[in-house]
Write a protein that holds these residues in place. Structure first.
Motif, PDB file in Angstrom:
ATOM      1  N   TRP A  89       0.834  -1.201   0.000  1.00  0.00           N
ATOM      2  CA  TRP A  89       0.000   0.000   0.000  1.00  0.00           C
ATOM      3  C   TRP A  89       0.870   1.254   0.000  1.00  0.00           C
ATOM      4  N   GLU A  90       0.311   2.320  -0.525  1.00  0.00           N
ATOM      5  CA  GLU A  90       1.021   3.590  -0.551  1.00  0.00           C
ATOM      6  C   GLU A  90       1.077   4.196   0.851  1.00  0.00           C
ATOM      7  N   ILE A  91       2.071   5.034   1.070  1.00  0.00           N
ATOM      8  CA  ILE A  91       2.143   5.785   2.321  1.00  0.00           C
ATOM      9  C   ILE A  91       0.850   6.608   2.457  1.00  0.00           C
ATOM     10  N   GLY A  92       0.257   6.549   3.635  1.00  0.00           N
ATOM     11  CA  GLY A  92      -0.991   7.265   3.872  1.00  0.00           C
ATOM     12  C   GLY A  92      -2.238   6.418   3.721  1.00  0.00           C
ATOM     13  N   GLN A  93      -2.110   5.180   3.218  1.00  0.00           N
ATOM     14  CA  GLN A  93      -3.272   4.293   3.068  1.00  0.00           C
ATOM     15  C   GLN A  93      -3.787   3.873   4.450  1.00  0.00           C
ATOM     16  N   PRO A  94      -5.087   4.051   4.732  1.00  0.00           N
ATOM     17  CA  PRO A  94      -5.640   3.581   6.006  1.00  0.00           C
ATOM     18  C   PRO A  94      -5.695   2.051   6.059  1.00  0.00           C
ATOM     19  N   LEU A  95      -5.289   1.504   7.193  1.00  0.00           N
ATOM     20  CA  LEU A  95      -5.307   0.060   7.412  1.00  0.00           C
ATOM     21  C   LEU A  95      -5.920  -0.266   8.768  1.00  0.00           C
ATOM     22  N   VAL A  96      -6.396  -1.501   8.895  1.00  0.00           N
ATOM     23  CA  VAL A  96      -6.610  -2.133  10.197  1.00  0.00           C
ATOM     24  C   VAL A  96      -5.748  -3.388  10.191  1.00  0.00           C
ATOM     25  N   ALA A  97      -5.549  -3.972  11.357  1.00  0.00           N
ATOM     26  CA  ALA A  97      -4.675  -5.148  11.408  1.00  0.00           C
ATOM     27  C   ALA A  97      -5.029  -6.019  12.596  1.00  0.00           C
ATOM     28  N   LEU A  98      -4.830  -7.314  12.429  1.00  0.00           N
ATOM     29  CA  LEU A  98      -4.913  -8.224  13.570  1.00  0.00           C
ATOM     30  C   LEU A  98      -3.845  -7.792  14.582  1.00  0.00           C
ATOM     31  N   PRO A  99      -4.174  -7.737  15.853  1.00  0.00           N
ATOM     32  CA  PRO A  99      -3.209  -7.255  16.851  1.00  0.00           C
ATOM     33  C   PRO A  99      -2.230  -8.347  17.290  1.00  0.00           C
ATOM     34  N   LEU A 100      -1.494  -8.856  16.329  1.00  0.00           N
ATOM     35  CA  LEU A 100      -0.498  -9.890  16.576  1.00  0.00           C
ATOM     36  C   LEU A 100       0.786  -9.505  15.849  1.00  0.00           C
ATOM     37  N   LEU A 101       1.905  -9.641  16.533  1.00  0.00           N
ATOM     38  CA  LEU A 101       3.181  -9.211  15.968  1.00  0.00           C
ATOM     39  C   LEU A 101       4.222 -10.293  16.216  1.00  0.00           C
ATOM     40  N   LYS A 102       4.974 -10.612  15.185  1.00  0.00           N
ATOM     41  CA  LYS A 102       6.014 -11.620  15.337  1.00  0.00           C
ATOM     42  C   LYS A 102       7.250 -10.983  15.966  1.00  0.00           C
ATOM     43  N   ASP A 103       7.788 -11.653  16.983  1.00  0.00           N
ATOM     44  CA  ASP A 103       8.981 -11.189  17.692  1.00  0.00           C
ATOM     45  C   ASP A 103       9.966 -12.352  17.703  1.00  0.00           C
ATOM     46  N   GLY A 104      10.826 -12.427  16.663  1.00  0.00           N
ATOM     47  CA  GLY A 104      11.673 -13.602  16.492  1.00  0.00           C
ATOM     48  C   GLY A 104      10.787 -14.786  16.137  1.00  0.00           C
ATOM     49  N   ASP A 105      10.886 -15.853  16.913  1.00  0.00           N
ATOM     50  CA  ASP A 105      10.037 -17.024  16.682  1.00  0.00           C
ATOM     51  C   ASP A 105       8.729 -16.955  17.467  1.00  0.00           C
ATOM     52  N   ALA A 106       8.585 -15.945  18.315  1.00  0.00           N
ATOM     53  CA  ALA A 106       7.403 -15.825  19.160  1.00  0.00           C
ATOM     54  C   ALA A 106       6.359 -14.927  18.503  1.00  0.00           C
ATOM     55  N   ILE A 107       5.094 -15.134  18.885  1.00  0.00           N
ATOM     56  CA  ILE A 107       4.003 -14.267  18.473  1.00  0.00           C
ATOM     57  C   ILE A 107       3.570 -13.461  19.691  1.00  0.00           C
ATOM     58  N   GLN A 108       3.508 -12.152  19.544  1.00  0.00           N
ATOM     59  CA  GLN A 108       3.132 -11.281  20.657  1.00  0.00           C
ATOM     60  C   GLN A 108       1.768 -10.654  20.396  1.00  0.00           C
ATOM     61  N   MET A 109       1.048 -10.439  21.496  1.00  0.00           N
ATOM     62  CA  MET A 109      -0.266  -9.801  21.427  1.00  0.00           C
ATOM     63  C   MET A 109      -0.087  -8.285  21.548  1.00  0.00           C
ATOM     64  N   THR A 110      -0.329  -7.591  20.464  1.00  0.00           N
ATOM     65  CA  THR A 110      -0.146  -6.138  20.452  1.00  0.00           C
ATOM     66  C   THR A 110      -1.004  -5.473  21.521  1.00  0.00           C
ATOM     67  N   GLY A 111      -0.363  -4.633  22.322  1.00  0.00           N
ATOM     68  CA  GLY A 111      -1.082  -3.888  23.348  1.00  0.00           C
ATOM     69  C   GLY A 111      -1.320  -4.646  24.636  1.00  0.00           C
ATOM     70  N   LEU A 112      -0.925  -5.913  24.678  1.00  0.00           N
ATOM     71  CA  LEU A 112      -1.105  -6.715  25.881  1.00  0.00           C
ATOM     72  C   LEU A 112       0.185  -7.436  26.264  1.00  0.00           C
ATOM     73  N   SER A 113       1.290  -6.943  25.723  1.00  0.00           N
ATOM     74  CA  SER A 113       2.600  -7.530  25.982  1.00  0.00           C
ATOM     75  C   SER A 113       3.640  -6.408  25.997  1.00  0.00           C
ATOM     76  N   PRO A 114       4.638  -6.507  26.861  1.00  0.00           N
ATOM     77  CA  PRO A 114       5.712  -5.496  26.833  1.00  0.00           C
ATOM     78  C   PRO A 114       6.543  -5.583  25.565  1.00  0.00           C
ATOM     79  N   HIS A 115       6.405  -6.694  24.817  1.00  0.00           N
ATOM     80  CA  HIS A 115       7.197  -6.880  23.602  1.00  0.00           C
ATOM     81  C   HIS A 115       6.490  -6.369  22.345  1.00  0.00           C
ATOM     82  N   ALA A 116       5.258  -5.885  22.483  1.00  0.00           N
ATOM     83  CA  ALA A 116       4.505  -5.389  21.320  1.00  0.00           C
ATOM     84  C   ALA A 116       3.644  -4.218  21.760  1.00  0.00           C
ATOM     85  N   PRO A 117       4.250  -3.025  21.866  1.00  0.00           N
ATOM     86  CA  PRO A 117       3.494  -1.850  22.314  1.00  0.00           C
ATOM     87  C   PRO A 117       2.267  -1.607  21.436  1.00  0.00           C
TER      88      PRO A 117
END
Length: 380
Positions: A89-117
């Protein structure tokens, strides 16, 4: 960047480094973030939830001692890409996203983990593969509700609700109201909602509930619904009466007739009850008072140990199901149901605050009578 952090239950606005997107990540400039009931709970009960999360294989859920940026309901615009991205997507395109973020081999819960602000901030990181474009023209206030509405869509799916079922929503906070919206979007003709708060009962009516009552009146009303069975004598008696009538016809295979009636939904069938409160005692109250053959979907997140009487559930042949989160398809479906107007969640949004207003919003929601979903505009 400015962000709201929580530490030992205290919320404060802090200045944090601008997050740098890692491999396969996109940095969003946050447009709106929602305050979730689980954020309210996690602020004070994070340790209990973290213990359970660790037992089911997620050891990185936030604890009270951590400093965490909350916020897993959000929408934002593309600001920067990390290495290895397809740059879809171009810069400025509005998105939503599943609140999950990969941190190495781990999956972090965005907003509910110190590893995924999370998104109580000016910027948040998301996985490019977990992001979805917001359909053109969709109000950011509504796009930010994709996540909680997807939770509700999943709960409705867990209940296997048909259009002819009576649905009962116990608790008209944000998640109960979201379930209401999704039930009506699914075409369920009869939805009864209950809440002690008169303000939330008004919101339930605005979200499409057919009948809204005080909890003290709920079960008497449900018992009056067509087909509701409220005693073992009635249930057994109906079976015997059916056999008596069918066996009066010579050579009629009565068992085949009854099976056919079951397939067509002509035999007794209880309502589908959605528990959307999440405090001790509510499950037991539902088990005790719901009609026979009800399906009970537990959506409210109770952070404390609770009890109910299994023998009561057994005698009434209740289905007790628990609902958590959603799958990626349900998330996308929800976004487009909102975008095409099938679901109108505007009644849920009762206020928008800036980062400086987050602490006050938490206090307001903790004793909410008229509020449902308070959104955050980090740039206000």
């Amino acid at each position: 960047m400015r962000a709201v952090t929580v530490h030992e239950g205290a919320l404060e606005v802090a200045e944090l480094p601008l997050p740098q997107p890692g491999r396969g990540q996109v940095r969003l400039r946050v447009t709106r973030a929602g305050i979730c009931g689980s954020d309210l709970h996690a602020r004070h009960h994070a340790d209990a939830t973290a213990d359970v999360a660790a037992e089911v294989g997620y050891p990185d859920f936030m604890r009270r001692e951590h400093t965490v940026v909350l916020g897993h309901e959000f929408t934002g615009t593309v600001d920067a890409y990390g290495p290895g991205c397809h740059e879809r997507w171009e810069i400025g395109q509005p998105l939503v996203a599943l609140p999950l973020l990969k941190d190495g081999d781990a999956i972090q819960m965005t907003g509910l983990s110190p590893h995924a602000p999370g998104a109580y901030a000016e910027y948040v990181l998301v996985a490019e593969d977990a992001a979805m474009p917001v359909p053109e023209g969709l109000d950011p206030d509504l796009a930010a509700l994709t996540e909680p509405l997807a939770v509700a869509r999943h709960a409705v799916n867990r209940g296997d609700v048909s259009k002819r079922d009576v649905a009962v929503v116990v608790g008209c906070g944000p998640i109960g109201l979201a379930v209401l919206l999704m039930l009506k979007a699914a075409g369920v003709r009869r939805v009864i909602a209950s809440d002690y708060s008169s303000g939330r009962r008004e919101l339930a009516t605005a979200c499409g509930a057919d009948t809204v009552v005080d909890p003290g009146q709920l079960w008497d009303l449900v018992a009056e619904e067509k087909g509701a069975v409220t005693s073992a004598t009635t249930l057994f008696g109906e079976g015997l009466d059916a056999m008596h009538q069918l066996r009066r016809v010579p050579r009629l295979p009565w068992w085949s007739v009854i099976r056919a009636a079951q397939r067509l939904g002509l035999t007794p069938r209880g309502p589908v009850v959605f528990e959307c409160v999440g405090v001790p005692g509510v499950i037991d109250d539902i088990v005790t008072h719901a009609p026979f053959l009800s399906r009970v979907v537990v959506v409210g997140v109770c952070m404390e140990p609770d009890t109910f009487r299994p023998t009561m559930a057994v005698n009434k042949e209740l289905d007790l199901r628990f609902s958590f989160c959603y799958d990626p398809v349900e998330f996308r479906e929800t976004l487009h149901l909102v975008a095409d107007g099938t679901v109108d969640p505007r009644p849920l949004v009762t206020d928008v605050v800036g980062l400086d207003g987050v602490a006050g919003a938490f206090e307001t929601l903790g004793a909410a009578d008229r509020h449902a979903k308070i959104l955050i505009d980090p740039w206000a």
